[in-house]
Every structure is written in C-alpha cells, then in structure tokens.
Design a protein around this motif. Sequence first.
Motif, PDB file in Angstrom:
ATOM      1  N   ALA A 581       0.807  -1.218   0.000  1.00  0.00           N
ATOM      2  CA  ALA A 581       0.000   0.000   0.000  1.00  0.00           C
ATOM      3  C   ALA A 581       0.843   1.272   0.000  1.00  0.00           C
ATOM      4  N   ARG A 582       2.108   1.166   0.414  1.00  0.00           N
ATOM      5  CA  ARG A 582       2.973   2.350   0.513  1.00  0.00           C
ATOM      6  C   ARG A 582       4.330   2.065  -0.106  1.00  0.00           C
ATOM      7  N   ILE A 583       5.052   3.138  -0.352  1.00  0.00           N
ATOM      8  CA  ILE A 583       6.389   3.031  -0.921  1.00  0.00           C
ATOM      9  C   ILE A 583       7.331   3.884  -0.086  1.00  0.00           C
ATOM     10  N   GLY A 584       8.455   3.317   0.296  1.00  0.00           N
ATOM     11  CA  GLY A 584       9.491   4.061   1.005  1.00  0.00           C
ATOM     12  C   GLY A 584      10.596   4.433   0.034  1.00  0.00           C
ATOM     13  N   PHE A 585      11.181   5.609   0.200  1.00  0.00           N
ATOM     14  CA  PHE A 585      12.248   6.027  -0.702  1.00  0.00           C
ATOM     15  C   PHE A 585      13.363   6.704   0.092  1.00  0.00           C
ATOM     16  N   LEU A 586      14.582   6.537  -0.403  1.00  0.00           N
ATOM     17  CA  LEU A 586      15.781   7.045   0.260  1.00  0.00           C
ATOM     18  C   LEU A 586      16.521   7.972  -0.696  1.00  0.00           C
ATOM     19  N   CYS A 587      16.879   9.161  -0.214  1.00  0.00           N
ATOM     20  CA  CYS A 587      17.580  10.141  -1.044  1.00  0.00           C
ATOM     21  C   CYS A 587      18.757  10.740  -0.282  1.00  0.00           C
ATOM     22  N   HIS A 588      19.762  11.140  -1.050  1.00  0.00           N
ATOM     23  CA  HIS A 588      20.865  11.915  -0.498  1.00  0.00           C
ATOM     24  C   HIS A 588      20.537  13.378  -0.785  1.00  0.00           C
ATOM     25  N   HIS A 589      20.217  14.121   0.244  1.00  0.00           N
ATOM     26  CA  HIS A 589      19.770  15.505   0.080  1.00  0.00           C
ATOM     27  C   HIS A 589      20.976  16.446   0.152  1.00  0.00           C
ATOM     28  N   TRP A 590      21.046  17.357  -0.833  1.00  0.00           N
ATOM     29  CA  TRP A 590      22.175  18.286  -0.916  1.00  0.00           C
ATOM     30  C   TRP A 590      21.681  19.726  -0.839  1.00  0.00           C
ATOM     31  N   GLU A 591      22.452  20.533  -0.129  1.00  0.00           N
ATOM     32  CA  GLU A 591      22.239  21.975  -0.093  1.00  0.00           C
ATOM     33  C   GLU A 591      23.558  22.592  -0.539  1.00  0.00           C
ATOM     34  N   SER A 592      23.625  22.943  -1.842  1.00  0.00           N
ATOM     35  CA  SER A 592      24.880  23.376  -2.454  1.00  0.00           C
ATOM     36  C   SER A 592      24.911  24.900  -2.585  1.00  0.00           C
ATOM     37  N   GLY A 593      25.823  25.504  -1.854  1.00  0.00           N
ATOM     38  CA  GLY A 593      25.977  26.956  -1.890  1.00  0.00           C
ATOM     39  C   GLY A 593      27.374  27.323  -1.459  1.00  0.00           C
ATOM     40  N   THR A 594      27.509  28.459  -0.794  1.00  0.00           N
ATOM     41  CA  THR A 594      28.831  28.863  -0.306  1.00  0.00           C
ATOM     42  C   THR A 594      29.366  27.869   0.709  1.00  0.00           C
ATOM     43  N   GLN A 595      28.468  27.280   1.508  1.00  0.00           N
ATOM     44  CA  GLN A 595      28.832  26.215   2.444  1.00  0.00           C
ATOM     45  C   GLN A 595      27.889  25.034   2.187  1.00  0.00           C
ATOM     46  N   SER A 596      28.355  24.062   1.437  1.00  0.00           N
ATOM     47  CA  SER A 596      27.514  22.929   1.057  1.00  0.00           C
ATOM     48  C   SER A 596      27.444  21.899   2.177  1.00  0.00           C
TER      49      SER A 596
END
Length: 636
Positions: A581-596
């Motif tokens: 009934a459901r789906i799980g998902f895994l991601c590598h989250h990035w915040e790319s700026g002056t300090q990533s």
Amino acid sequence: MPHCVFATAVDRTRRVIHLPVPDGELVTRFTTAGDPDAFAQLFRRHGPMVLAVCRRVTRHRQDAEDAFQAAFLILTRKAGTVNPPGAIAGWLFGVAVNAAREARKRSARRAVRESLVATIPETGWCEPEPDFDRRAVVAEELAGLPEGYRALIVACDLQGEPQSAAARRLGVPVGTVYSRLSTARRLLADRLRRRGISTAAAVAALAALAPEAVALPSVSDCPSPGVMELTEAIMKSGLALRWKLAACVLLAGVATGLADEVPKPAPAPAIAPAPRAADESRLVLGLAGHVRFLKSDGTEVSRLTGDAAVKAGADIPTQSRSLDNFLNATATASATETFGPCGRAAPDGRLPLDTRKGLYLLTPGNPPVVAPVKAAKGNEALFASGDVPHIVAWAPDGKRAVGRWTRRPLFSGPSYEHVLIDLTAGTTTELKLPKNRQVVDWSADGWFLAIDEDREGYLKGWAVKSQTLCKVSADGKTSDALAAYSFDFDWSRPGEFLNSGASSNVVALSPDGKRVACLVSTTVPIQVGEESVPKIGIKLCVLDLANKARAAVAFEVPGKRVDGTILFDVPHGVRWSPDGARIGFLCHHWESGTQSVSSWRVGVVAADGRGAKTVFASDKTDPKSPPPSLTLFDWR
C-alpha cells in the motif's frame, strides 16, 4: 468512531458469536488484572499440549502430572515474561519439557534410593512405548530452539494452527511466517540429525507430541511438597516460593471447573477476523555502522550495532561495503564502525553478513542470533572469506537468494556476475546472464527484474549511457523490456535517468508482482546569468506490468534555488511496504551553496502518490568530511 467505543463493540461481538480470544489478550489480561477467566481459558486451550509433552518425556503418570502442575504454577508467576504474549504456546512447551525432564531425574534418583531399602511395587508407569526415547529427544531438541522458532512449530505443527492465523496473531505477513517456520523446521532437523534421528522418524515422533482430547489432571489449590520442590528447582530459585493466596484460589477454581472436562475443538469463526490494528512492518536502514529499524512514521523501534553482531559471533571484516558502488570503503576503520549487511534483508528479516568465515545470516533480536549458511559438503559456510557476493534479491519464501559480484577490470567497464544460492541445500549455481545485466528483484512467479546497462567508452570513463528495465526468465534465456532510460549529459535540456551508482536499489517489484516502483533522477535546465545550470530533482514512477507502455507518476520533487543555495535530492533506494500500500524512498539531500552540506532522508508515500512526507533525516555533514557509510535500505 472513537477507539474505546470501537474496541467495546468488537469485544461484544466476539462474545456473542463465541470467537476465541487471542492468546496474547488472555496473557495480558491475566498479568495486568489477574483475570481468573483468562487463566482458565489458557489452561483449557494449552493444557492438553502440556500434558502430552509431560507424559511423553516422563513416561510416568504421576511424574507427568507433577510436571503438568509445575508448568502452570510457573505460568502464574512468570506470565509477564512471555514476549510477545501471543507466543505463550511455545513458551509453555519449553517450560513443560524442562519440568518433565526435572521430574524424570528426581524420579530416577528416588528409585535408586528406594531400591537400596526394599523393592516397592510401582504402579505409576504409563503403557510401554517403543519410541519413548526418540520422542523425549525430539521434545528436548524442540525446547532448545530459540523461542520464536519453537513457538511456530508448536502452534502450526503440534496444535494445527493455520499459517495465516499465526500471521494474524503475530501481526506479520503470511510469507514471513512461512519462511520462519521453514527455518525452524530446518534447525530442528539439523539438531535431531546430530542426535541420530532421521527426518522421517522425527516427523513421527513430533506427531506423538500433539495434544490429545483427554481429561486434564486437577491442579491443587495447595500443591504437594514434591510439586513445590519441582517448581522451585525449575525456576532455579534458592528461596522457597511463597505463593499468594489469590493464586491458590485461582488454581482451585481452575481445578474444580476443568478437572473433568474433556477439551473440544474450538468452533470455526462465524465471521472473518478483524484486520490487525498495528502496522508491524519496519523500514530497515543501515547507516554509519548501525542498522536502524523504523516504523513507517520514522519512529526508531530498535537498533543493531556492530558490537552486538560481534558479540553474537559475527567475525566481521574491517572493509566497509557501501550500498551504491562499494568505493567508499575505509580499510582502517574498526569492524563495528563499518558494520552493515552485505545486501537486502530476507523476507523474514534476517540480514546477510560478509564475515571472515563466509556468508552468515543474522536474526535481529535481543540478543541477535548469528548462524552460517552451511555448504552442502563439510561444515563450513558458503563462499570464501572476501568473496561473499552482495545479496540483491530473495525468493519470496526466503529459501533462495541471488548474489552478485561487481567486477571492475582495468581496461573495460564494470561487469556483473550472478549466483543462485540455495540456503536450504547449501549449494550455489551460476546464473548465466549478460555481463551488463544486474538482477534487482525476484517475483513469486520465478522471473527476475533486471537492468541492462549500455556504457560509454574508456575516454568517457565508462559512464552509463542508457538503462533498460526488463523482465528476465528464471533460466536467464529470455527477457522482455519494460522501460528505458537514457541521458546524454546535455544539461541544456530536460532528462530522466536512474542513478547508476545505486541503480539496483532504485527499482523494486511490488509484493504482488504486478507493479514496479522506479525512483529516477530528473534534470531541468535553469538559466543563471548566461549559464544554463541543471536543476536536479526526483520522480517516483509506478509501472503497471499489465500496461507497461504507461508509467504513472506517483509524485515529483524538483530541485530548487533558495537565496543562492541549490537544493536537490539524489535517489538511492525505493522499497514497497509488505502490504503493497505504501512506498518508502531514500535520497541523499544536498544543499549546495557557499557552504555545502548533505544528509540522508527517508520518505514514505502512498502507492497512489498521496501523503508523501519525510520520516527520517540524518545529521547534516560537511562534504569535506567522509559521508556516513550507507549499507542497507529495505522494508520488511
């Protein structure tokens, strides 16, 4: 409807139509409120099994009755230790075997003492049984199994409980019960084989332990000194047991009401059982040397550490194995810091381990249990040290698995080799597939879900140019394309592709084998000054195999730019919930700026795309620091 009103209505309906109250509920009522009716029902339901075990082990009527009384006296004191409460049948079986063995030893010692004085006629022996010794050994070896396995054999093989009913009682999928029961039978057969008992003889002896429809012995409100001494010895207490008057009164009531009653089979339920109230499935996340078990809302239920695995007997190498491309190994790290399974969790939750002794399986618990996958010949585990394959798929019954080696030649692109592992027989068979094909899942019908890769040449670093999702026959000879993804690295136009570093984990087959979930990367060009910059996002597609020409988009999260910082996610895993009934998902989250910075995030969404939300996020790390080693993402 409010929960309390609903619960009251269900309880009332159950009483009217005479549905049996689950064991777990009876144990809870007795331990929390001292409910005598709950104890009486447990006595009536499991008394025949306890008596049959005591008689088979002692082969002496009086000793059997003493052991029978001791078993239920222990239940009055230790019912609160049964975990889970619904496993009371297996728990009582173990107590009954221990009580009967102790009663038999005491009787033997007493007979020796009496023979030195005079020959006293003995009238308590049961009728001769030619297979008595064999049956006693079977009972003792069954009692020696881990409680979870013993409980299933007692419930399904001795008491005749259907596997579907056991699954509802335990709150797990039927496939999990099937797999655990198969493992329990195999473990029992191995133990009996070492005692010289064949499988056929074991089956016959096990059948003799099944409960019989006989009158149960009375349980006295004032147990004899012999019964009290027997109970005290089993509980290994140095002090005399001070039974409360309430317990004596309770046992007296049971004795009066049930002593002359012959148990009858319970009537068939008049209505279908209600669905289980709680979701017992778990998201399994191997990260930074720990394996976390999470509820679907992200709540951590338990955690398995490398220290616990080593203490349980896992000889773990120091080399780390990552979920994506195995390149972030840290050879100098300790075994417990780099701990992680070498592939997907089995349908019953066991975790494969790459140890210095070969392939092992770890059963989570407190404490965990580690056991080798033994080869058919010899007593060693399958595969040599350092050559254990990555487990990429399991047969739904958990008896077989597919292992994969990723070969990285110096002057050619990566290639894949697969092996079919029969865990029951302890054998391996080469799975003959093209070198550019990797298996990612296994259907109940026997076919494999796989990905074919087409790569660029040496000058372009063997980069993946296109990927084809396909359905492959069990013998690997035929395949049928389901979907195709390609990317030419032209960031000036939109594109979709599978993350090549984790492609075997971003595709998953639904439990019913009718749908495929794909977590893909998307690119949309955005103009930053005179430069075209790709905006990277993720898209979850659900492919209906009956209509493979069209994939339904469950949800999409595009990358975005906030105050000079680009936010985007890189897909690393997708898994279906056991109920589909459901789906799980895994991601590598990035915040790319002056300090990533980056972090790992786990999300859950309904299969139709509703209610997508992040349920787990790791601490953010500086890209200059080594990222936490990711070894597993699953849902069991």
